[in-house]
Motif scaffolding. Structure first.
Motif, PDB file in Angstrom:
ATOM      1  N   LYS A 265      68.728 -27.759 -45.621  1.00  0.00           N
ATOM      2  CA  LYS A 265      69.381 -28.059 -47.113  1.00  0.00           C
ATOM      3  C   LYS A 265      69.998 -26.770 -47.607  1.00  0.00           C
ATOM      4  CE  LYS A 265      67.860 -32.094 -47.139  1.00  0.00           C
ATOM      5  NZ  LYS A 265      68.889 -33.405 -46.945  1.00  0.00           N
ATOM      6  N   ARG A 266      69.763 -25.610 -46.987  1.00  0.00           N
ATOM      7  CA  ARG A 266      70.573 -24.255 -47.331  1.00  0.00           C
ATOM      8  C   ARG A 266      72.085 -24.447 -47.040  1.00  0.00           C
ATOM      9  NH1 ARG A 266      70.025 -19.964 -44.884  1.00  0.00           N
ATOM     10  NH2 ARG A 266      69.100 -20.912 -42.800  1.00  0.00           N
ATOM     11  N   TYR A 267      72.367 -25.332 -46.310  1.00  0.00           N
ATOM     12  CA  TYR A 267      74.057 -25.718 -45.814  1.00  0.00           C
ATOM     13  C   TYR A 267      74.632 -27.027 -46.659  1.00  0.00           C
ATOM     14  CZ  TYR A 267      72.797 -22.429 -42.017  1.00  0.00           C
ATOM     15  OH  TYR A 267      72.348 -21.233 -41.328  1.00  0.00           O
ATOM     16  N   GLN A 268      75.764 -26.522 -46.663  1.00  0.00           N
ATOM     17  CA  GLN A 268      76.741 -27.755 -47.074  1.00  0.00           C
ATOM     18  C   GLN A 268      77.937 -27.571 -46.322  1.00  0.00           C
ATOM     19  OE1 GLN A 268      77.234 -27.014 -51.250  1.00  0.00           O
ATOM     20  NE2 GLN A 268      79.119 -26.261 -50.746  1.00  0.00           N
ATOM     21  N   VAL A 269      78.632 -28.783 -46.137  1.00  0.00           N
ATOM     22  CA  VAL A 269      79.662 -28.867 -45.335  1.00  0.00           C
ATOM     23  C   VAL A 269      80.958 -27.995 -46.023  1.00  0.00           C
ATOM     24  CG1 VAL A 269      81.654 -30.271 -44.428  1.00  0.00           C
ATOM     25  CG2 VAL A 269      79.206 -31.073 -44.346  1.00  0.00           C
ATOM     26  N   ASN A 270      81.684 -27.131 -45.269  1.00  0.00           N
ATOM     27  CA  ASN A 270      82.669 -26.232 -45.859  1.00  0.00           C
ATOM     28  C   ASN A 270      83.895 -26.998 -45.925  1.00  0.00           C
ATOM     29  OD1 ASN A 270      84.772 -24.488 -46.551  1.00  0.00           O
ATOM     30  ND2 ASN A 270      83.898 -22.705 -44.876  1.00  0.00           N
ATOM     31  N   VAL A 271      84.174 -27.816 -47.177  1.00  0.00           N
ATOM     32  CA  VAL A 271      85.360 -29.022 -47.207  1.00  0.00           C
ATOM     33  C   VAL A 271      86.732 -27.893 -47.032  1.00  0.00           C
ATOM     34  CG1 VAL A 271      86.513 -30.411 -48.757  1.00  0.00           C
ATOM     35  CG2 VAL A 271      83.945 -30.346 -48.713  1.00  0.00           C
ATOM     36  N   ASP A 272      86.847 -26.937 -47.421  1.00  0.00           N
ATOM     37  CA  ASP A 272      88.129 -26.160 -47.469  1.00  0.00           C
ATOM     38  C   ASP A 272      88.449 -25.948 -45.860  1.00  0.00           C
ATOM     39  OD1 ASP A 272      88.406 -26.264 -49.956  1.00  0.00           O
ATOM     40  OD2 ASP A 272      87.471 -24.209 -50.242  1.00  0.00           O
ATOM     41  N   TYR A 273      87.618 -25.526 -45.113  1.00  0.00           N
ATOM     42  CA  TYR A 273      87.690 -25.506 -43.736  1.00  0.00           C
ATOM     43  C   TYR A 273      88.460 -26.620 -43.097  1.00  0.00           C
ATOM     44  CZ  TYR A 273      86.459 -24.413 -38.599  1.00  0.00           C
ATOM     45  OH  TYR A 273      86.898 -24.307 -37.329  1.00  0.00           O
TER      46      TYR A 273
END
Length: 347
Positions: free
Chosen positions: A298-306
């Motif tokens: 849960k520390r991560y989220q998808v990098n939408v900008d990438y």
């Protein structure tokens, strides 16, 4: 990902559009549909390509099953034979002369040998070798600079009446291509069997739409009147080929101007915005992996900008002619999972 089962296409040859057939294909791919279409039309497959009704070349299996290929009269696919006419050669000459004019304008205050060098560079362009004898006489009547439907009605043949200028139509074509990549993304997400991953990816998809709306779906890519650096052509409408995905430039120095004539407009539809890091083989599978990582940590989220940059921007897109469109797997250009993730913001 699983295919979609049987799908029906209406097929016709561009050489005789009055002859039409329906074909039903199980788990359609470009290769299978092209083969079946040519058999049905009783034409040789050699030199043929698969196109949508608006002229867009189809070389992506995912496009065949995407919403972008749905029309009121079901799915209509054109299978034209590749050909080159004297008109093409004249249009090539126009692009050649435009380059020479640019050279003269750029270097008029510099040494004559510098001007001569630049003109020689244009002269060696592969397009020059295709100039037809006597074609210069037709240059005077060029319609490339004309913009409106009234001034160049032939250019607008089979173009919907709502488009009043070439620039307006070309903006729509760019927008349509970018929207097609968004549709492929949605189709990929919808085929995911894991509901938790799908939920995360759909949230990314929603953010991608917001970002695309902010830039008008990059309609400026094909607009010669666009004042920003986003346009892929010069003010005359000349588009240079970017070359094979892993090369810095096109070895043939190919240039096309879809604003010049009806034939060039149609031919331009075979030029592709090639994903350097492939969307179907690398980018979208990486999106699914990133969603899986988010579920695990849960520390991560998808990098939408990438993913936005990889799917829709010239950071990862090159405009290329057919000869420079390498359809083999780009094994040396892959999506990076670490870049696909970012630290989750605290709420």
């Amino acid at each position: 990902m699983p295919r979609t089962g049987k799908r029906t296409f209406k097929v016709r040859s561009s050489e005789d559009q009055s002859v039409r057939f329906g074909i039903t294909v199980a788990d359609p791919t470009v290769d299978i549909v092209l083969s079946e279409a040519c058999k049905k039309l009783k034409i040789s497959r050699r030199g043929c390509t698969l196109r949508a009704i608006d002229g867009t070349i189809i070389d992506d299996d995912d496009y065949l099953v995407s919403d972008d290929l749905k029309y009121p009269n079901n799915n209509v696919v054109i299978v034209p034979k590749a050909s080159k006419s004297r008109t093409d050669s004249v249009d090539d000459l126009l692009g050649q002369l435009d380059g020479i004019v640019d050279a003269l304008q750029t270097h008029h205050n510099q040494r004559p040998d510098e001007v001569r060098w630049q003109i020689e560079d244009h002269r060696k362009s592969s397009s020059t070798r295709n100039i037809a004898a006597g074609g210069i006489q037709e240059v005077i009547g060029s319609t490339a600079k004309k913009s409106s439907r009234h001034d160049d009605p032939d250019w607008f043949i089979q173009v919907k009446p709502r488009f009043k200028t070439k620039e307006q139509f070309m903006r729509d074509r760019a927008r349509s291509r970018v929207a097609g990549y968004l549709n492929v993304t949605k189709d990929f997400i919808n085929r995911c069997d894991d509901d938790d991953k799908k939920k995360i990816m759909l949230a990314v998809y929603t953010e991608l739409i917001v970002q695309l709306k902010d830039v008008n779906y990059f309609e400026s890519y094909f607009d010669r009147e666009d004042g920003s650096n986003a346009s892929l052509c010069d003010r005359r409408g000349n588009f240079p080929c970017g070359g094979i995905y892993n090369k810095a430039a096109c070895e043939y120095k190919s240039i096309i101007n879809p604003y010049a004539s009806l034939r060039k407009r149609i031919e331009f539809s075979s030029w592709n915005l090639d994903h350097i890091v492939e969307k179907s083989r690398s980018v979208l599978p990486c999106l699914e992996k990133a969603a899986g990582e988010v579920l695990q940590n849960k520390r991560y989220q998808v990098n939408v900008d990438y993913f936005f940059r990889l799917l829709f921007t010239t950071d990862n897109l090159k405009l290329v002619e057919t000869a420079c469109h390498d359809k083999t797997e780009h094994t040396d250009k892959q999506c990076v999972l670490d870049s696909a993730l970012t630290t989750a913001r605290r709420r």
